[in-house]
Design a protein around this motif. Structure first.
Motif, PDB file in Angstrom:
ATOM      1  N   THR A  27      -8.980   4.234  -1.963  1.00  0.00           N
ATOM      2  CA  THR A  27      -7.682   3.563  -1.893  1.00  0.00           C
ATOM      3  C   THR A  27      -7.033   3.889  -0.557  1.00  0.00           C
ATOM      4  OG1 THR A  27      -7.380   3.748  -4.277  1.00  0.00           O
ATOM      5  CG2 THR A  27      -5.419   3.294  -2.971  1.00  0.00           C
ATOM      6  N   SER A  28      -6.676   2.888   0.212  1.00  0.00           N
ATOM      7  CA  SER A  28      -6.113   3.139   1.538  1.00  0.00           C
ATOM      8  C   SER A  28      -4.653   3.572   1.447  1.00  0.00           C
ATOM      9  CB  SER A  28      -6.212   1.882   2.402  1.00  0.00           C
ATOM     10  OG  SER A  28      -5.341   0.876   1.911  1.00  0.00           O
ATOM     11  N   ASP A  30      -2.374   2.293   3.238  1.00  0.00           N
ATOM     12  CA  ASP A  30      -1.611   1.042   3.255  1.00  0.00           C
ATOM     13  C   ASP A  30      -1.460   0.470   1.843  1.00  0.00           C
ATOM     14  OD1 ASP A  30      -1.363   0.056   6.339  1.00  0.00           O
ATOM     15  OD2 ASP A  30      -3.224   1.168   6.017  1.00  0.00           O
ATOM     16  N   THR A  31      -2.498   0.603   1.032  1.00  0.00           N
ATOM     17  CA  THR A  31      -2.423   0.107  -0.346  1.00  0.00           C
ATOM     18  C   THR A  31      -1.413   0.906  -1.159  1.00  0.00           C
ATOM     19  OG1 THR A  31      -4.706  -0.689  -0.300  1.00  0.00           O
ATOM     20  CG2 THR A  31      -3.739  -0.269  -2.465  1.00  0.00           C
ATOM     21  N   LEU A  32      -1.449   2.231  -1.015  1.00  0.00           N
ATOM     22  CA  LEU A  32      -0.475   3.065  -1.708  1.00  0.00           C
ATOM     23  C   LEU A  32       0.938   2.726  -1.260  1.00  0.00           C
ATOM     24  CD1 LEU A  32      -2.261   6.553  -1.607  1.00  0.00           C
ATOM     25  CD2 LEU A  32      -2.033   5.018  -3.574  1.00  0.00           C
ATOM     26  N   ARG A  34       1.990  -0.119  -0.047  1.00  0.00           N
ATOM     27  CA  ARG A  34       2.361  -1.432  -0.580  1.00  0.00           C
ATOM     28  C   ARG A  34       2.793  -1.320  -2.038  1.00  0.00           C
ATOM     29  NH1 ARG A  34      -2.173  -3.736  -0.386  1.00  0.00           N
ATOM     30  NH2 ARG A  34      -2.616  -3.862  -2.619  1.00  0.00           N
ATOM     31  N   CYS A  35       2.060  -0.540  -2.823  1.00  0.00           N
ATOM     32  CA  CYS A  35       2.449  -0.349  -4.232  1.00  0.00           C
ATOM     33  C   CYS A  35       3.833   0.269  -4.336  1.00  0.00           C
ATOM     34  CB  CYS A  35       1.427   0.541  -4.939  1.00  0.00           C
ATOM     35  SG  CYS A  35      -0.174  -0.242  -5.230  1.00  0.00           S
ATOM     36  N   GLU A  38       6.541  -2.316  -3.099  1.00  0.00           N
ATOM     37  CA  GLU A  38       6.733  -3.392  -4.072  1.00  0.00           C
ATOM     38  C   GLU A  38       7.422  -2.873  -5.334  1.00  0.00           C
ATOM     39  OE1 GLU A  38       2.825  -4.966  -4.569  1.00  0.00           O
ATOM     40  OE2 GLU A  38       2.905  -6.163  -2.717  1.00  0.00           O
ATOM     41  N   ASP A  65       7.537   2.775   3.188  1.00  0.00           N
ATOM     42  CA  ASP A  65       7.834   2.246   1.847  1.00  0.00           C
ATOM     43  C   ASP A  65       9.075   1.356   1.900  1.00  0.00           C
ATOM     44  OD1 ASP A  65       5.749   3.885   0.931  1.00  0.00           O
ATOM     45  OD2 ASP A  65       7.121   5.492   0.317  1.00  0.00           O
ATOM     46  N   ALA A  92       0.275   3.609   8.946  1.00  0.00           N
ATOM     47  CA  ALA A  92       0.682   2.802   7.791  1.00  0.00           C
ATOM     48  C   ALA A  92       2.141   2.374   7.913  1.00  0.00           C
ATOM     49  CB  ALA A  92       0.465   3.584   6.501  1.00  0.00           C
TER      50      ALA A  92
END
Length: 462
Positions: A27-28, A30-32, A34-35, A38, A65, A92
């Protein structure tokens, strides 16, 4: 947003380790991010009611974030602005800022808004805010209707639970814990500054050795139940018999099938309480499920001898409270096979254990390991700890700070421990939960007798 009951609590280092493990598993960052962004946006969307929104961003990933949240809110038509203390410093965070289509205001000159979202530092700061940042946050928070902190109010120490000045004076606070709760979300003074705490799930695996206590699964009598299968509680009375009677009422009200007071010369309390003399064989009854000693016991030689005999006998689970904590040989519980629950307030805890290193969570677990017992560290957040696991009970009613409420708690825990086959950690946590719930039902300006009578285990899930 997820309610915090039953959720794991991670230290700042534990959270970093959990994130690193997620990244190592594919899990990148950037993905964390984004979560997180959002999730923040979704929470703000529910709370903002169309008001103008100011997102203040720091240079690290907490600021990233905030950039994601602002971009999502802008795309959904919300009036949102970003103010930043500096340019993003992590890859990120830079990627997140690149998504933002509007201007970035200097933090020092930013205009206030009714909704202020704090994304300055989160858990990324291990020291107090600089005075100029704290002053500026105070100004922006003062002019806001609602302040929402991403992870933690900036300037909060995640583990030590210290709180920044600006957050203590904010109007209404909501804190969105990112990925996992931190000690500061449940320990004071930071917990008070955090306001209402909700969790945003980032899909990260989290160890569950330390959790917020949830609604307990309390035993319910069935067709074959009788007074002994529901648990017999024996309470040793002393110089202040009223304290022991309060504990006895609490034990009856919280589910025990039989409660006997040993050594109480009077006949006070409900008629359901059995009064018996204390003698050498008084507590050898095999039907006893748990013994409570300490409320109103006194600290003389007789009290010391009674406590030592009960600990050495190792015949029944013990709850040791109040005066008995001052008489306890701390090495004795570990020599027993039957469980022991200790219920100190802060002063009694210090007298027993000194001041172990770390946060209150660390101290409670260290004390439990030292004593070979379950430790219920009473306070505005009550901590129930064994050497291996900890259950945290935040949000206590300040009106519980009156004489006798600790006796009620001891009786409530004894009733849970007396159930056949009870797990001692779960029993102590269930008793603490019932006690806190009774405090909520009592509201304000009550006495301990009211608290004992408000215990309602049959409606625990209501």
């Amino acid at each position: 947003m997820i309610a915090i009951d039953g959720q794991p609590i991670l230290t700042a280092a534990g959270m970093r380790a959990a994130e690193d493990a997620a990244v190592a598993a594919g899990t990148s960052v950037d993905t964390l991010m984004r979560c997180a962004g959002e999730g923040i946006a979704a929470a703000v969307r529910r709370l903002a009611a169309g008001s103008d929104i100011l997102v203040v961003c720091g240079p690290g990933n907490n600021g990233g974030d905030g950039s994601i949240a602002a971009s999502v809110l802008h795309s959904q038509g919300f009036p949102v602005r970003i103010a930043a203390t500096a340019d993003p410093k992590t890859p990120a965070a830079r990627n997140a800022r690149d998504r933002w289509v509007g201007e970035v205001e200097p933090f020092a000159q930013a205009r206030p808004a009714p909704i202020l979202i704090d994304c300055l530092f989160g858990t990324g700061l291990s020291r107090a805010l600089d005075d100029d940042l704290d002053t500026r946050m105070t100004e922006l928070a003062r002019d806001a209707r609602l302040v929402i902190a991403a992870d933690l109010p900036s300037g909060t120490d995640a583990d030590a639970a210290t709180a920044p000045d600006w957050a203590r004076h904010a109007p209404v606070m909501v804190t969105l814990a990112l990925g996992a709760l931190k000690p500061a979300h449940v320990l004071h003074p930071a917990a008070a500054a955090c306001g209402a705490v909700r969790l945003i799930d980032l899909g990260i695996d989290r160890p569950a050795a330390v959790t917020v206590a949830g609604t307990p699964d309390l035993p319910c009598p069935g067709p074959a139940s009788h007074k002994y299968t529901r648990g017999m509680v024996a309470i040793v009375a002393g110089h202040m018999a009223g304290a022991a009677r309060l504990a006895a009422v609490a034990a009856l009200r919280s589910g025990a099938g039989y409660v006997a007071l040993y050594g109480d010369g009077g006949q006070g309390g409900p008629d359901a309480i059995v009064h018996r003399p204390f003698d050498g064989d008084a507590l050898s009854d095999a039907r006893i499920g748990a013994i409570l000693i300490g409320p109103g016991l006194g600290r003389d030689a007789v009290a010391r001898d009674r406590l030592a005999a009960l600990v050495a006998a190792d015949a029944h689970p013990l709850v040791i409270d109040g005066d008995a904590l001052h008489l306890l040989d701390l090495d004795a519980p570990a020599r027993r096979t039957r469980p022991v629950v200790l219920t100190p307030h802060a002063g009694e805890f210090k007298a027993l254990f000194g001041t172990p290193a770390g946060s209150l969570l660390d101290q409670a677990r260290s004390a439990a390991a030292r004593a070979g017992a379950i430790v219920v560290l009473k306070g505005p957040t009550t901590i129930v700890a064994s050497a291996a696991a900890t259950r945290v009970h935040p949000g206590g009613n300040p009106w519980l700070s009156t004489a006798g409420t600790g006796d009620v708690l001891a009786g409530t825990i004894a009733a849970q421990l007396a159930h056949p086959g009870a797990d001692p950690l779960a029993a102590a946590s269930a008793g603490t939960w019932l006690h806190a719930r009774a405090g909520q039902l009592c509201g304000a300006s009550f006495v301990a007798d009211d608290l004992a009578n408000a215990l309602t285990p049959a409606r625990a899930g209501a």
